[in-house]
Design a protein around this motif. Structure first.
Motif, PDB file in Angstrom:
ATOM      1  N   ASP A 220      31.016  17.609  63.550  1.00 44.28           N
ATOM      2  CA  ASP A 220      30.069  16.569  63.122  1.00 44.28           C
ATOM      3  C   ASP A 220      29.515  15.797  64.309  1.00 44.28           C
ATOM      4  O   ASP A 220      28.327  15.443  64.339  1.00 44.28           O
ATOM      5  CB  ASP A 220      30.741  15.612  62.134  1.00 44.28           C
ATOM      6  CG  ASP A 220      31.059  16.272  60.799  1.00 44.28           C
ATOM      7  OD1 ASP A 220      30.234  17.108  60.359  1.00 44.28           O
ATOM      8  OD2 ASP A 220      32.110  15.984  60.214  1.00 44.28           O
ATOM      9  N   LEU A 221      30.367  15.546  65.287  1.00 44.46           N
ATOM     10  CA  LEU A 221      29.916  14.839  66.484  1.00 44.46           C
ATOM     11  C   LEU A 221      28.869  15.641  67.240  1.00 44.46           C
ATOM     12  O   LEU A 221      27.869  15.090  67.712  1.00 44.46           O
ATOM     13  CB  LEU A 221      31.123  14.552  67.386  1.00 44.46           C
ATOM     14  CG  LEU A 221      30.822  13.869  68.724  1.00 44.46           C
ATOM     15  CD1 LEU A 221      30.255  12.469  68.487  1.00 44.46           C
ATOM     16  CD2 LEU A 221      32.095  13.798  69.578  1.00 44.46           C
ATOM     17  N   ARG A 222      29.071  16.948  67.340  1.00 45.30           N
ATOM     18  CA  ARG A 222      28.164  17.789  68.112  1.00 45.30           C
ATOM     19  C   ARG A 222      26.914  18.176  67.352  1.00 45.30           C
ATOM     20  O   ARG A 222      25.897  18.512  67.960  1.00 45.30           O
ATOM     21  CB  ARG A 222      28.910  19.047  68.578  1.00 45.30           C
ATOM     22  CG  ARG A 222      29.925  18.749  69.665  1.00 45.30           C
ATOM     23  CD  ARG A 222      30.927  19.859  69.871  1.00 45.30           C
ATOM     24  NE  ARG A 222      31.839  19.518  70.966  1.00 45.30           N
ATOM     25  CZ  ARG A 222      32.855  18.679  70.860  1.00 45.30           C
ATOM     26  NH1 ARG A 222      33.114  18.104  69.697  1.00 45.30           N
ATOM     27  NH2 ARG A 222      33.606  18.403  71.898  1.00 45.30           N
ATOM     28  N   ALA A 223      26.964  18.150  66.032  1.00 44.78           N
ATOM     29  CA  ALA A 223      25.822  18.584  65.232  1.00 44.78           C
ATOM     30  C   ALA A 223      25.101  17.439  64.530  1.00 44.78           C
ATOM     31  O   ALA A 223      24.065  17.653  63.905  1.00 44.78           O
ATOM     32  CB  ALA A 223      26.286  19.602  64.178  1.00 44.78           C
ATOM     33  N   ASN A 227      21.442  17.508  62.611  1.00 39.57           N
ATOM     34  CA  ASN A 227      21.468  17.441  61.152  1.00 39.57           C
ATOM     35  C   ASN A 227      20.523  16.353  60.647  1.00 39.57           C
ATOM     36  O   ASN A 227      19.800  16.549  59.660  1.00 39.57           O
ATOM     37  CB  ASN A 227      22.892  17.185  60.666  1.00 39.57           C
ATOM     38  CG  ASN A 227      23.043  17.381  59.178  1.00 39.57           C
ATOM     39  OD1 ASN A 227      22.531  18.346  58.619  1.00 39.57           O
ATOM     40  ND2 ASN A 227      23.738  16.474  58.520  1.00 39.57           N
ATOM     41  N   SER A 228      20.513  15.213  61.306  1.00 39.34           N
ATOM     42  CA  SER A 228      19.586  14.141  60.931  1.00 39.34           C
ATOM     43  C   SER A 228      18.140  14.592  61.110  1.00 39.34           C
ATOM     44  O   SER A 228      17.271  14.294  60.281  1.00 39.34           O
ATOM     45  CB  SER A 228      19.848  12.893  61.778  1.00 39.34           C
ATOM     46  OG  SER A 228      21.163  12.421  61.568  1.00 39.34           O
ATOM     47  N   LEU A 230      17.056  17.686  60.883  1.00 40.56           N
ATOM     48  CA  LEU A 230      16.748  18.646  59.822  1.00 40.56           C
ATOM     49  C   LEU A 230      16.438  17.954  58.500  1.00 40.56           C
ATOM     50  O   LEU A 230      15.634  18.440  57.707  1.00 40.56           O
ATOM     51  CB  LEU A 230      17.921  19.609  59.628  1.00 40.56           C
ATOM     52  CG  LEU A 230      18.110  20.692  60.691  1.00 40.56           C
ATOM     53  CD1 LEU A 230      19.439  21.405  60.488  1.00 40.56           C
ATOM     54  CD2 LEU A 230      16.967  21.695  60.646  1.00 40.56           C
ATOM     55  N   ARG A 231      17.066  16.817  58.261  1.00 42.75           N
ATOM     56  CA  ARG A 231      16.887  16.116  56.990  1.00 42.75           C
ATOM     57  C   ARG A 231      15.758  15.099  57.038  1.00 42.75           C
ATOM     58  O   ARG A 231      15.510  14.410  56.040  1.00 42.75           O
ATOM     59  CB  ARG A 231      18.204  15.445  56.593  1.00 42.75           C
ATOM     60  CG  ARG A 231      19.312  16.469  56.419  1.00 42.75           C
ATOM     61  CD  ARG A 231      20.569  15.900  55.831  1.00 42.75           C
ATOM     62  NE  ARG A 231      21.524  16.975  55.576  1.00 42.75           N
ATOM     63  CZ  ARG A 231      22.377  16.993  54.560  1.00 42.75           C
ATOM     64  NH1 ARG A 231      22.390  15.989  53.699  1.00 42.75           N
ATOM     65  NH2 ARG A 231      23.215  18.001  54.395  1.00 42.75           N
ATOM     66  N   ASP A 232      15.094  15.014  58.159  1.00 42.23           N
ATOM     67  CA  ASP A 232      13.930  14.137  58.287  1.00 42.23           C
ATOM     68  C   ASP A 232      12.830  14.659  57.364  1.00 42.23           C
ATOM     69  O   ASP A 232      12.445  15.822  57.439  1.00 42.23           O
ATOM     70  CB  ASP A 232      13.458  14.133  59.742  1.00 42.23           C
ATOM     71  CG  ASP A 232      12.295  13.173  59.961  1.00 42.23           C
ATOM     72  OD1 ASP A 232      11.877  12.512  58.995  1.00 42.23           O
ATOM     73  OD2 ASP A 232      11.805  13.100  61.098  1.00 42.23           O
ATOM     74  N   GLU A 233      12.320  13.818  56.507  1.00 45.54           N
ATOM     75  CA  GLU A 233      11.331  14.233  55.504  1.00 45.54           C
ATOM     76  C   GLU A 233       9.894  14.236  56.030  1.00 45.54           C
ATOM     77  O   GLU A 233       8.958  14.437  55.266  1.00 45.54           O
ATOM     78  CB  GLU A 233      11.413  13.312  54.274  1.00 45.54           C
ATOM     79  CG  GLU A 233      12.738  13.381  53.533  1.00 45.54           C
ATOM     80  CD  GLU A 233      13.014  14.758  52.940  1.00 45.54           C
ATOM     81  OE1 GLU A 233      12.042  15.493  52.655  1.00 45.54           O
ATOM     82  OE2 GLU A 233      14.197  15.110  52.788  1.00 45.54           O
ATOM     83  N   LEU A 260      24.456  23.648  55.690  1.00 44.05           N
ATOM     84  CA  LEU A 260      24.245  22.309  55.143  1.00 44.05           C
ATOM     85  C   LEU A 260      22.826  22.091  54.629  1.00 44.05           C
ATOM     86  O   LEU A 260      22.610  21.269  53.738  1.00 44.05           O
ATOM     87  CB  LEU A 260      24.550  21.249  56.209  1.00 44.05           C
ATOM     88  CG  LEU A 260      26.010  20.988  56.575  1.00 44.05           C
ATOM     89  CD1 LEU A 260      26.079  19.920  57.660  1.00 44.05           C
ATOM     90  CD2 LEU A 260      26.811  20.544  55.357  1.00 44.05           C
ATOM     91  N   ASN A 261      21.868  22.844  55.159  1.00 46.20           N
ATOM     92  CA  ASN A 261      20.470  22.467  54.929  1.00 46.20           C
ATOM     93  C   ASN A 261      19.560  23.551  54.351  1.00 46.20           C
ATOM     94  O   ASN A 261      18.425  23.240  53.984  1.00 46.20           O
ATOM     95  CB  ASN A 261      19.860  21.988  56.251  1.00 46.20           C
ATOM     96  CG  ASN A 261      20.473  20.700  56.753  1.00 46.20           C
ATOM     97  OD1 ASN A 261      20.153  19.614  56.279  1.00 46.20           O
ATOM     98  ND2 ASN A 261      21.380  20.814  57.724  1.00 46.20           N
TER      99      ASN A 261
END
Length: 574
Positions: A220-223, A227-228, A230-233, A260-261
């Motif tokens: 989670d620290l490295r990704a 991830n944020s 990728l989830r940007d709309e 996850l995405n």
């Protein structure tokens, strides 16, 4: 199709499903659609098919999933076997098609022998009509039974009678399954009904996630930042490059982020081992075909060359919000051939690239370059312990040895996994011996992974520069090193730039010193050692103890030869 051919067809279908229990073949489709074409092909089934595809399910239907020239009676059983779930659209005239009834028998046989799921959908008919063969179903079977009575050939009559019995049993069985009835749901509105079917399929068939190694310590620290992103709309098209040396965890991070995405996008594709595949015959075309198949939900595109593939990919991706991961990219032309220019990608699409090269793309072409950080000591010890001891910490008596291994691995997950697995269950004596060997000869499987970066260097100039730095200049001032090596005929500045690009070298921002991970430095020295394992004097480079030993041996040899010569001279003089 004649009755005898239909009989062969039915037996072939049953044979394929029986073989499915032993073949172990993976599912090629999420959904197989069985329907009476004259009733619903251009209406309900067409709308259902479109909704399933748009929801991301690879869906088979016989009018566009089979290439022209292929025999339906050969391709359909294969498609049924390779589908996770079959949707049987039972409409008013379904039973009037012997083809549909044969297909239903096969679907239920695969359900029994192989566990493929079945979802009956009752379109303008009631389950009781199907089970009891009432209405149009009764009329259809009256015709079949009349055909049995009118058949003059005894063998054919018995064969048809057996098929009719099988059809009746199949209708009773499918009507008894939990299904969906249009008249009873969504107030009879087909659009709402279709949405419910898609939701049910979503519950039954989860799109396959990629296999990821267990014990994702610190992932989670490295990704997290990616991830944020990728989830940007926002509607911006984005590209992120994940870079680092081999074995640092680039592919693992990319798979984790993909899992996850990928459901957030209209289409997704994970192209693994791009470098390796592209080097094979028609490798780029194979990658293009996979990308198109993934994005188009299993639809196969005929591509004969890379230029044609780029055009097809452009057509497919320019109207879809997609997530594409290209794993282990080594050259820009691999990106150009597989993905083309990113400026025509549909708004909101995201591209992730994993690479050993920091500067594979120009700064203007990528949102960010994410260099994977090495694992901290505590993370390394935990990961190593899972593979060595099956728990998150060393067992009693092995703590000091474990710390020595962790120090050797220098935060490289691959090394921690390989050595943890190889030492698992071994005695203290074996651990001591293994650690002594590691200090002299690095672990081969780890070096094989790391050596890809060395092999991919542009020319012998950069390879020789890497070996010289690994053997002599780690920890030395960069400017001093450049002065020394320029005097030896190297183009050192551009060479250091290329080594940094391949993640083989770093320069300290504060002290300007050259730095390599221990395993990268060990790899360089191992390459030199393998030039002559038994006679160090024949190697291209010597350092510290090896150099002293060789000089001492040569000195002894020179003294021996001189003394021998003097004795011979004395003998001759006498």
């Amino acid at each position: 199709m004649t009755r005898s051919v239909r009989s062969v067809h039915l037996r072939f279908l049953s044979f394929v499903c029986a073989m499915a229990t032993t073949s172990g073949s993976p599912f090629a489709y999420h959904v197989f659609l069985s329907f009476r074409g004259e009733d619903t092909r251009k209406t309900f089934t067409d709308h259902l098919y479109t909704a399933l595809v748009q929801a991301g399910f690879q869906t088979f239907r016989d009018d566009d999933s089979i290439e022209r020239g292929k025999y339906l009676n050969l391709e359909l059983p294969k498609a049924i076997e390779q589908s996770r779930i079959s949707i049987v659209v039972l409409s008013e005239n379904y039973a009037s098609s012997t083809w549909c009834l044969d297909e239903l028998v096969t679907i239920l046989e695969c359900n029994r022998t192989h566990g493929n799921d079945v979802l009956p959908v009752f379109h303008d008919v009631e389950p009781s009509e199907v089970r009891k063969r009432e209405g149009s179903f009764e009329k259809a079977f009256e015709r079949y039974e009349n055909e049995v009575e009118e058949e003059d050939d005894h063998e054919r009559r018995m064969e048809l009678a057996k098929r009719v019995v099988g059809w009746k049993a199949a209708l009773r069985q499918v009507a008894a399954l939990t299904g969906m009835v249009l008249k009873n749901q969504a107030d009879g509105h087909e659009s709402k009904f279709i949405k419910k079917i898609v939701n049910v399929v979503g519950d039954k068939v989860k799109r396959t996630e990629l296999s990821v190694a267990p014990h994702l310590i610190g992932i989670d620290l490295r990704a997290g930042n990616i991830n944020s992103w990728l989830r940007d709309e926002s509607n911006d098209v984005g590209i992120v490059a994940i870079c680092g040396i081999g074995g640092i965890g680039k592919t693992t991070i990319a798979k984790y982020l993909y899992n996850l995405n990928f459901e957030r996008f209209e289409g997704s594709s994970f192209l693994a081992s791009v470098r390796e595949v592209s080097e094979q015959p028609d490798g780029l075309v194979r990658l293009q075909r996979q990308l198109l198949s993934d994005i188009l939900k299993g639809k196969k595109e005929k591509i004969y060359n890379a230029d044609q593939g780029i055009v097809r990919i452009k057509e497919a991706l320019r109207c879809r919000k997609v997530l594409v991961v290209l794993d282990d990219v080594d050259q820009v032309d691999q990106l150009d051939a597989v993905l083309g220019m990113p400026d025509w990608l549909y708004s909101g699409s995201k591209i992730i690239i994993t690479t050993r090269r920091k500067q594979l793309l120009k700064a203007s072409e990528v949102d960010t370059v994410h260099e994977v950080a090495r694992m901290h000591r505590t993370e390394s010890l935990e990961l190593f312990s899972w593979y060595a001891f099956g728990q998150d910490h060393p067992i009693e008596g092995y703590m000091d040895y474990s710390k020595r291994v962790v120090h050797y691995c220098d935060g490289l997950p691959l090394a921690l996994q390989v050595l943890g697995s190889s030492l698992s269950g071994k005695s203290i004596d074996v651990w001591e011996s293994a650690l002594e060997k590691l200090e002299a000869i690095p672990e081969g499987e780890i070096l094989k992974k790391l050596k890809i970066s060395y092999d991919s260097l542009q020319d012998d100039h950069d390879k020789n520069l890497y070996l010289d730095i690994a053997c002599f200049f780690v920890g030395k001032d960069k400017d001093w090193t450049i002065t020394i090596l320029d005097g030896c005929g190297f183009f050192t500045k551009i060479g250091i730039h290329n080594l940094i690009d391949r993640c083989l070298l770093r320069v300290g921002q504060r002290d300007n010193k050259l730095w390599m991970p221990h395993l990268i430095q060990d790899m360089g020295r191992e390459i030199v050692r393998l030039e002559s394992t038994k006679e160090p004097g024949k190697r291209s480079r010597l350092w510290q103890k090896e150099a002293f030993n060789v000089l001492r041996e040569k000195t002894v040899r020179i003294i021996y030869l001189m003394s021998t010569s003097m004795v011979l001279v004395g003998i001759c003089l006498n």
